[in-house]
Write a protein that holds these residues in place. Structure first.
Motif, PDB file in Angstrom:
ATOM      1  N   ASP A 140       0.812  -1.208   0.000  1.00  0.00           N
ATOM      2  CA  ASP A 140       0.000   0.000   0.000  1.00  0.00           C
ATOM      3  C   ASP A 140       0.852   1.267   0.000  1.00  0.00           C
ATOM      4  O   ASP A 140       0.325   2.364  -0.181  1.00  0.00           O
ATOM      5  CB  ASP A 140      -0.956   0.010   1.193  1.00  0.00           C
ATOM      6  CG  ASP A 140      -0.226   0.005   2.525  1.00  0.00           C
ATOM      7  OD1 ASP A 140       0.878  -0.556   2.601  1.00  0.00           O
ATOM      8  OD2 ASP A 140      -0.765   0.566   3.504  1.00  0.00           O
ATOM      9  N   ASP A 223      -9.602   8.749  12.500  1.00  0.00           N
ATOM     10  CA  ASP A 223      -9.820   7.972  11.290  1.00  0.00           C
ATOM     11  C   ASP A 223     -10.868   8.584  10.366  1.00  0.00           C
ATOM     12  O   ASP A 223     -10.653   8.701   9.167  1.00  0.00           O
ATOM     13  CB  ASP A 223     -10.206   6.546  11.669  1.00  0.00           C
ATOM     14  CG  ASP A 223     -10.261   5.636  10.458  1.00  0.00           C
ATOM     15  OD1 ASP A 223      -9.249   5.554   9.750  1.00  0.00           O
ATOM     16  OD2 ASP A 223     -11.314   5.024  10.218  1.00  0.00           O
ATOM     17  N   LYS A 227     -10.232  10.117   6.472  1.00  0.00           N
ATOM     18  CA  LYS A 227     -10.897   9.729   5.227  1.00  0.00           C
ATOM     19  C   LYS A 227     -11.515  10.947   4.545  1.00  0.00           C
ATOM     20  O   LYS A 227     -11.437  11.083   3.312  1.00  0.00           O
ATOM     21  CB  LYS A 227     -11.958   8.670   5.509  1.00  0.00           C
ATOM     22  CG  LYS A 227     -11.349   7.339   5.962  1.00  0.00           C
ATOM     23  CD  LYS A 227     -12.400   6.365   6.442  1.00  0.00           C
ATOM     24  CE  LYS A 227     -11.772   5.058   6.909  1.00  0.00           C
ATOM     25  NZ  LYS A 227     -12.759   4.126   7.482  1.00  0.00           N
ATOM     26  N   TYR A 257     -17.842   8.019  -2.748  1.00  0.00           N
ATOM     27  CA  TYR A 257     -16.813   7.245  -2.054  1.00  0.00           C
ATOM     28  C   TYR A 257     -16.696   7.624  -0.576  1.00  0.00           C
ATOM     29  O   TYR A 257     -16.554   6.751   0.289  1.00  0.00           O
ATOM     30  CB  TYR A 257     -15.484   7.473  -2.778  1.00  0.00           C
ATOM     31  CG  TYR A 257     -14.372   6.519  -2.410  1.00  0.00           C
ATOM     32  CD1 TYR A 257     -14.604   5.161  -2.223  1.00  0.00           C
ATOM     33  CD2 TYR A 257     -13.069   6.983  -2.280  1.00  0.00           C
ATOM     34  CE1 TYR A 257     -13.583   4.288  -1.915  1.00  0.00           C
ATOM     35  CE2 TYR A 257     -12.039   6.123  -1.969  1.00  0.00           C
ATOM     36  CZ  TYR A 257     -12.288   4.778  -1.793  1.00  0.00           C
ATOM     37  OH  TYR A 257     -11.274   3.920  -1.481  1.00  0.00           O
ATOM     38  N   LEU A 261     -17.032   5.204   2.561  1.00  0.00           N
ATOM     39  CA  LEU A 261     -15.949   4.994   3.516  1.00  0.00           C
ATOM     40  C   LEU A 261     -16.377   5.258   4.949  1.00  0.00           C
ATOM     41  O   LEU A 261     -16.019   4.521   5.871  1.00  0.00           O
ATOM     42  CB  LEU A 261     -14.767   5.919   3.184  1.00  0.00           C
ATOM     43  CG  LEU A 261     -13.901   5.580   1.984  1.00  0.00           C
ATOM     44  CD1 LEU A 261     -12.890   6.693   1.747  1.00  0.00           C
ATOM     45  CD2 LEU A 261     -13.169   4.262   2.194  1.00  0.00           C
ATOM     46  N   THR A 262     -17.135   6.325   5.148  1.00  0.00           N
ATOM     47  CA  THR A 262     -17.437   6.775   6.514  1.00  0.00           C
ATOM     48  C   THR A 262     -18.831   6.368   6.984  1.00  0.00           C
ATOM     49  O   THR A 262     -19.131   6.522   8.172  1.00  0.00           O
ATOM     50  CB  THR A 262     -17.329   8.307   6.604  1.00  0.00           C
ATOM     51  OG1 THR A 262     -18.331   8.903   5.770  1.00  0.00           O
ATOM     52  CG2 THR A 262     -15.948   8.788   6.170  1.00  0.00           C
ATOM     53  N   LYS A 263     -19.659   5.897   6.034  1.00  0.00           N
ATOM     54  CA  LYS A 263     -21.054   5.545   6.352  1.00  0.00           C
ATOM     55  C   LYS A 263     -21.801   6.752   6.931  1.00  0.00           C
ATOM     56  O   LYS A 263     -22.686   6.615   7.774  1.00  0.00           O
ATOM     57  CB  LYS A 263     -21.120   4.382   7.354  1.00  0.00           C
ATOM     58  CG  LYS A 263     -20.324   3.158   6.961  1.00  0.00           C
ATOM     59  CD  LYS A 263     -20.856   2.528   5.694  1.00  0.00           C
ATOM     60  CE  LYS A 263     -20.189   1.180   5.392  1.00  0.00           C
ATOM     61  NZ  LYS A 263     -18.771   1.313   5.032  1.00  0.00           N
ATOM     62  N   GLY A 324      -9.355  -4.732  -1.551  1.00  0.00           N
ATOM     63  CA  GLY A 324      -9.080  -3.960  -0.350  1.00  0.00           C
ATOM     64  C   GLY A 324      -8.842  -2.489  -0.629  1.00  0.00           C
ATOM     65  O   GLY A 324      -8.994  -1.653   0.267  1.00  0.00           O
ATOM     66  N   ARG A 325      -8.503  -2.166  -1.870  1.00  0.00           N
ATOM     67  CA  ARG A 325      -8.285  -0.763  -2.219  1.00  0.00           C
ATOM     68  C   ARG A 325      -9.579   0.042  -2.184  1.00  0.00           C
ATOM     69  O   ARG A 325      -9.554   1.266  -2.168  1.00  0.00           O
ATOM     70  CB  ARG A 325      -7.627  -0.656  -3.600  1.00  0.00           C
ATOM     71  CG  ARG A 325      -6.204  -1.199  -3.596  1.00  0.00           C
ATOM     72  CD  ARG A 325      -5.533  -1.070  -4.932  1.00  0.00           C
ATOM     73  NE  ARG A 325      -5.147   0.303  -5.217  1.00  0.00           N
ATOM     74  CZ  ARG A 325      -4.205   0.625  -6.097  1.00  0.00           C
ATOM     75  NH1 ARG A 325      -3.529  -0.301  -6.755  1.00  0.00           N
ATOM     76  NH2 ARG A 325      -3.930   1.894  -6.314  1.00  0.00           N
ATOM     77  N   LYS A 327     -11.427   0.082   0.345  1.00  0.00           N
ATOM     78  CA  LYS A 327     -11.489   0.640   1.700  1.00  0.00           C
ATOM     79  C   LYS A 327     -10.757   1.972   1.761  1.00  0.00           C
ATOM     80  O   LYS A 327     -11.136   2.860   2.470  1.00  0.00           O
ATOM     81  CB  LYS A 327     -10.878  -0.360   2.688  1.00  0.00           C
ATOM     82  CG  LYS A 327     -11.659  -1.658   2.795  1.00  0.00           C
ATOM     83  CD  LYS A 327     -11.005  -2.609   3.770  1.00  0.00           C
ATOM     84  CE  LYS A 327     -11.770  -3.916   3.856  1.00  0.00           C
ATOM     85  NZ  LYS A 327     -11.113  -4.881   4.767  1.00  0.00           N
ATOM     86  N   TRP A 328      -9.656   2.040   1.153  1.00  0.00           N
ATOM     87  CA  TRP A 328      -9.023   3.307   0.750  1.00  0.00           C
ATOM     88  C   TRP A 328      -7.856   3.014  -0.140  1.00  0.00           C
ATOM     89  O   TRP A 328      -6.971   2.250   0.206  1.00  0.00           O
ATOM     90  CB  TRP A 328      -8.565   4.216   1.903  1.00  0.00           C
ATOM     91  CG  TRP A 328      -8.017   5.449   1.266  1.00  0.00           C
ATOM     92  CD1 TRP A 328      -6.723   5.757   1.013  1.00  0.00           C
ATOM     93  CD2 TRP A 328      -8.790   6.473   0.626  1.00  0.00           C
ATOM     94  NE1 TRP A 328      -6.618   6.906   0.264  1.00  0.00           N
ATOM     95  CE2 TRP A 328      -7.881   7.365   0.033  1.00  0.00           C
ATOM     96  CE3 TRP A 328     -10.151   6.714   0.481  1.00  0.00           C
ATOM     97  CZ2 TRP A 328      -8.300   8.504  -0.676  1.00  0.00           C
ATOM     98  CZ3 TRP A 328     -10.559   7.830  -0.209  1.00  0.00           C
ATOM     99  CH2 TRP A 328      -9.643   8.706  -0.781  1.00  0.00           C
TER     100      TRP A 328
END
Length: 330
Positions: A140, A223, A227, A257, A261-263, A324-325, A327-328
């Protein structure tokens, strides 16, 4: 020590925030380099200054002529601190490492100069990142290769770099300028990469130079805000450097996006509020790169795809892609 007669000065820069122990390890690894002449420039925003300052004060561990320590109480963020360090540095070549990274090899500086001498068009060297605790390559933190099958152990031309370990020709900054200091967290390297490519310099991923990266949690912002800031800066990059069609599609895609990511829809509102607040500055800084630069980036299947600023879809959904990318994307 390497003979220093008629050899260029190399400046190592470290921006730091509340990581005194990690910082000491980073500076130790630089001073262990066999190359001379060499200088170390540390720029700090730390609030826990006492433990940190004693390392550099008279009689301290790093009370050396080749070490500079500059503390600024106002929080300027990583890009601003790096810019101050570059301005204080005097070397013909500038090596940047994170405050929680250490150089792997004592002859790394010699290798940096060898690569710059061999590749005269290269303005930026991207180092290999190894996990400090396991020694494994941090995928990453590896710039995307121009072909999907290329391994992180191979050297290749790329279109961006990750800031935990990097080297620059100082002359490049005279054309590109420094980091965008209004990027609070993340992707300032990608903005500088685009401008370097537009100025005619290339970026070389050089696994022969490596750092161990701890990725220490201290000094990082929460976190959710991380994001939001990363999405915000992706849009910043598009506004500053790319045609409006890229700005439109990048904004649309990353708007979805950030909620993914953050919902949280409030995160999208936070991003838009901050972008609106600096709209005048973004317009003033807007400098669209040449069409040939865009085609060059696209040809390497990295940051630009159709009218979108982001990874090539095959890096996520292809046969060797990494879901997995989502997720970020680092």
């Amino acid at each position: 020590m390497t003979d220093s007669n008629d050899r260029p000065l190399v400046s190592y820069i470290v921006a730091t925030f509340n990581r005194a122990d990690d910082l000491a390890d980073a500076v130790d690894s630089v001073l262990a380099q066999q190359y001379r002449p060499l200088e170390v420039v540390v720029v700090s925003n730390s609030t826990d200054r006492a433990r940190e300052a004693e390392l550099f004060e008279d009689g301290g561990r790093f009370d050396l002529d080749c070490v500079q320590y500059h503390h600024y109480p106002e929080r300027m963020g990583a890009p601003g601190a790096k810019n101050v360090a570059i301005e204080h540095a005097s070397g013909e070549f500038v090596v940047q490492i994170d405050d929680d990274a250490v150089m792997v090899d004592e002859d790394a500086t010699d290798e940096v100069l060898r690569l710059f001498e061999r590749y005269e068009d290269v303005g930026i060297l991207a180092f290999k990142s190894l996990d400090y605790y396991t020694g494994e390559v941090k995928v990453d933190e590896t710039p995307d290769a121009p072909e999907f099958h290329i391994s992180p152990e191979e050297q290749y031309r790329t279109t961006s770099f990750i800031g935990m370990g990097t080297a620059f020709r100082r002359e490049m900054f005279e054309t590109t300028g420094l980091y965008p200091d209004n990027f609070v967290y993340g992707f300032e390297e990608m903005d500088l990469s685009i401008r370097a490519l537009d100025a005619g310099y290339d970026i070389l991923y050089a696994p022969s130079v490596a750092v161990y990266h701890k990725k220490t949690p201290e000094g990082r912002i929460p976190d959710t805000e991380t994001k939001e800031r990363l999405v915000e800066n992706r849009i910043n990059i598009a506004v500053r450097n790319l045609p409006w069609r890229y700005v439109l599609f990048t904004t649309l895609i990353y708007s979805v996006y950030v909620v993914f990511l953050t919902k949280s829809v409030s995160s999208l509102a936070n991003v838009y509020r901050r972008l609106y607040g600096k709209r005048d500055r973004l317009r003033a800084e807007r400098n669209v790169v040449d069409r040939r630069t865009i085609e060059r980036i696209k040809s390497r299947k990295t940051m630009l795809f159709l009218w979108w600023y982001g990874p090539h879809p095959k890096r996520i959904f292809g046969p060797d892609g990494d879901l997995g990318r989502l997720k970020w994307e680092a």
